[in-house]
Scaffold this motif. Structure first.
Motif, PDB file in Angstrom:
ATOM      1  N   UNK A  27     -15.449  -2.208  20.383  1.00  0.00           N
ATOM      2  CA  UNK A  27     -16.113  -3.499  20.299  1.00  0.00           C
ATOM      3  C   UNK A  27     -16.830  -3.646  18.965  1.00  0.00           C
ATOM      4  N   UNK A  28     -17.025  -4.904  18.557  1.00  0.00           N
ATOM      5  CA  UNK A  28     -17.731  -5.178  17.313  1.00  0.00           C
ATOM      6  C   UNK A  28     -19.192  -5.515  17.567  1.00  0.00           C
ATOM      7  N   UNK A  29     -19.932  -5.671  16.481  1.00  0.00           N
ATOM      8  CA  UNK A  29     -21.337  -6.069  16.544  1.00  0.00           C
ATOM      9  C   UNK A  29     -21.494  -7.335  15.727  1.00  0.00           C
ATOM     10  N   UNK A  30     -22.134  -8.344  16.319  1.00  0.00           N
ATOM     11  CA  UNK A  30     -22.432  -9.571  15.589  1.00  0.00           C
ATOM     12  C   UNK A  30     -23.802  -9.390  14.932  1.00  0.00           C
ATOM     13  N   UNK A  31     -23.830  -9.201  13.601  1.00  0.00           N
ATOM     14  CA  UNK A  31     -25.107  -8.944  12.924  1.00  0.00           C
ATOM     15  C   UNK A  31     -26.058 -10.140  12.949  1.00  0.00           C
ATOM     16  N   UNK A  32     -25.551 -11.339  13.163  1.00  0.00           N
ATOM     17  CA  UNK A  32     -26.417 -12.514  13.200  1.00  0.00           C
ATOM     18  C   UNK A  32     -27.351 -12.507  14.399  1.00  0.00           C
ATOM     19  N   UNK A  33     -26.986 -11.766  15.445  1.00  0.00           N
ATOM     20  CA  UNK A  33     -27.804 -11.704  16.647  1.00  0.00           C
ATOM     21  C   UNK A  33     -28.215 -10.267  16.953  1.00  0.00           C
ATOM     22  N   UNK A  34     -28.383  -9.478  15.900  1.00  0.00           N
ATOM     23  CA  UNK A  34     -28.786  -8.085  16.034  1.00  0.00           C
ATOM     24  C   UNK A  34     -29.938  -7.813  15.088  1.00  0.00           C
ATOM     25  N   UNK A  35     -30.883  -7.012  15.561  1.00  0.00           N
ATOM     26  CA  UNK A  35     -32.007  -6.597  14.725  1.00  0.00           C
ATOM     27  C   UNK A  35     -32.536  -5.273  15.261  1.00  0.00           C
ATOM     28  N   UNK A  36     -33.782  -4.930  14.969  1.00  0.00           N
ATOM     29  CA  UNK A  36     -34.330  -3.651  15.413  1.00  0.00           C
ATOM     30  C   UNK A  36     -34.585  -3.604  16.918  1.00  0.00           C
ATOM     31  N   UNK A  37     -34.512  -4.751  17.600  1.00  0.00           N
ATOM     32  CA  UNK A  37     -34.740  -4.805  19.044  1.00  0.00           C
ATOM     33  C   UNK A  37     -33.476  -4.999  19.861  1.00  0.00           C
ATOM     34  N   UNK A  38     -32.408  -5.448  19.228  1.00  0.00           N
ATOM     35  CA  UNK A  38     -31.214  -5.830  19.979  1.00  0.00           C
ATOM     36  C   UNK A  38     -29.963  -5.692  19.128  1.00  0.00           C
ATOM     37  N   UNK A  39     -28.845  -5.481  19.829  1.00  0.00           N
ATOM     38  CA  UNK A  39     -27.532  -5.510  19.197  1.00  0.00           C
ATOM     39  C   UNK A  39     -26.635  -6.381  20.055  1.00  0.00           C
ATOM     40  N   UNK A  40     -25.951  -7.322  19.407  1.00  0.00           N
ATOM     41  CA  UNK A  40     -25.008  -8.188  20.095  1.00  0.00           C
ATOM     42  C   UNK A  40     -23.631  -7.544  19.985  1.00  0.00           C
ATOM     43  N   UNK A  41     -23.175  -6.964  21.094  1.00  0.00           N
ATOM     44  CA  UNK A  41     -21.883  -6.300  21.148  1.00  0.00           C
ATOM     45  C   UNK A  41     -20.834  -7.332  21.540  1.00  0.00           C
ATOM     46  N   UNK A  42     -19.810  -7.491  20.726  1.00  0.00           N
ATOM     47  CA  UNK A  42     -18.771  -8.491  20.960  1.00  0.00           C
ATOM     48  C   UNK A  42     -17.605  -7.823  21.683  1.00  0.00           C
TER      49      UNK A  42
END
Length: 153
Positions: A27-42
């Motif tokens: 799976x990929x990660x959407x960096x636009x919705x990821x930061x030090x608190x969360x990762x958006x796994x696509x």
């Protein structure tokens, strides 16, 4: 009606470890919705895992955040195109620090394996014979008795 996007939110004790685990599944990660608190796994164009630090996850609910290593809150099932794909994903997850808490299930019309991420969140990967999806499992097994699961002695 437009397509629905699904966002599955899971808590993690170690965000970097969780990101490495989920990307190892392919799976990929959407960096636009990821930061030090969360990762958006696509997972795909309509399915996303929001992997949140336990502290950040707690800001979205007034309920106690359970430890997924000791409590099951949800079982997330994802389909795969083949039994081999199920096996590939689960093996990649185990190699990336996950675990398989129980043996594979083979119902003849459906094959599934459970995978726990390093925090204990449970993912189930399954492949169902397309005809069984269309007909239902009972009708499929009636037409294909050779596919019925057998019980070992």
């Amino acid at each position: 009606m437009s397509a629905t996007n699904i966002f599955v939110n899971v808590a993690t004790a170690d965000l970097e470890r969780a990101k490495a685990f989920y990307t190892a599944l392919g799976y990929g990660i959407n960096p636009l919705f990821s930061d030090e608190n969360a990762a958006c796994i696509v997972v795909d164009e309509n399915v996303y895992f929001m992997v949140l630090t336990r502290e950040y996850f707690g800001t979205f609910t007034d309920k106690q955040v359970v430890d997924p290593a000791t409590h099951a809150q949800v079982l997330t099932a994802l389909s795969a195109d083949s039994r081999e794909e199920v096996d590939r994903i689960v093996e990649a997850g185990i190699a990336a620090g996950g675990s398989e808490p129980r043996p594979a299930t083979d119902l003849g019309f459906m094959y599934s394996r459970d995978l726990e991420d390093p925090d204990g969140n449970i993912l189930e990967f399954l492949h169902m014979v397309p005809e069984a999806v269309d007909q239902g499992p009972d009708a499929y097994l009636a037409e294909h008795p050779e596919a019925a699961p057998t019980t070992g002695a």
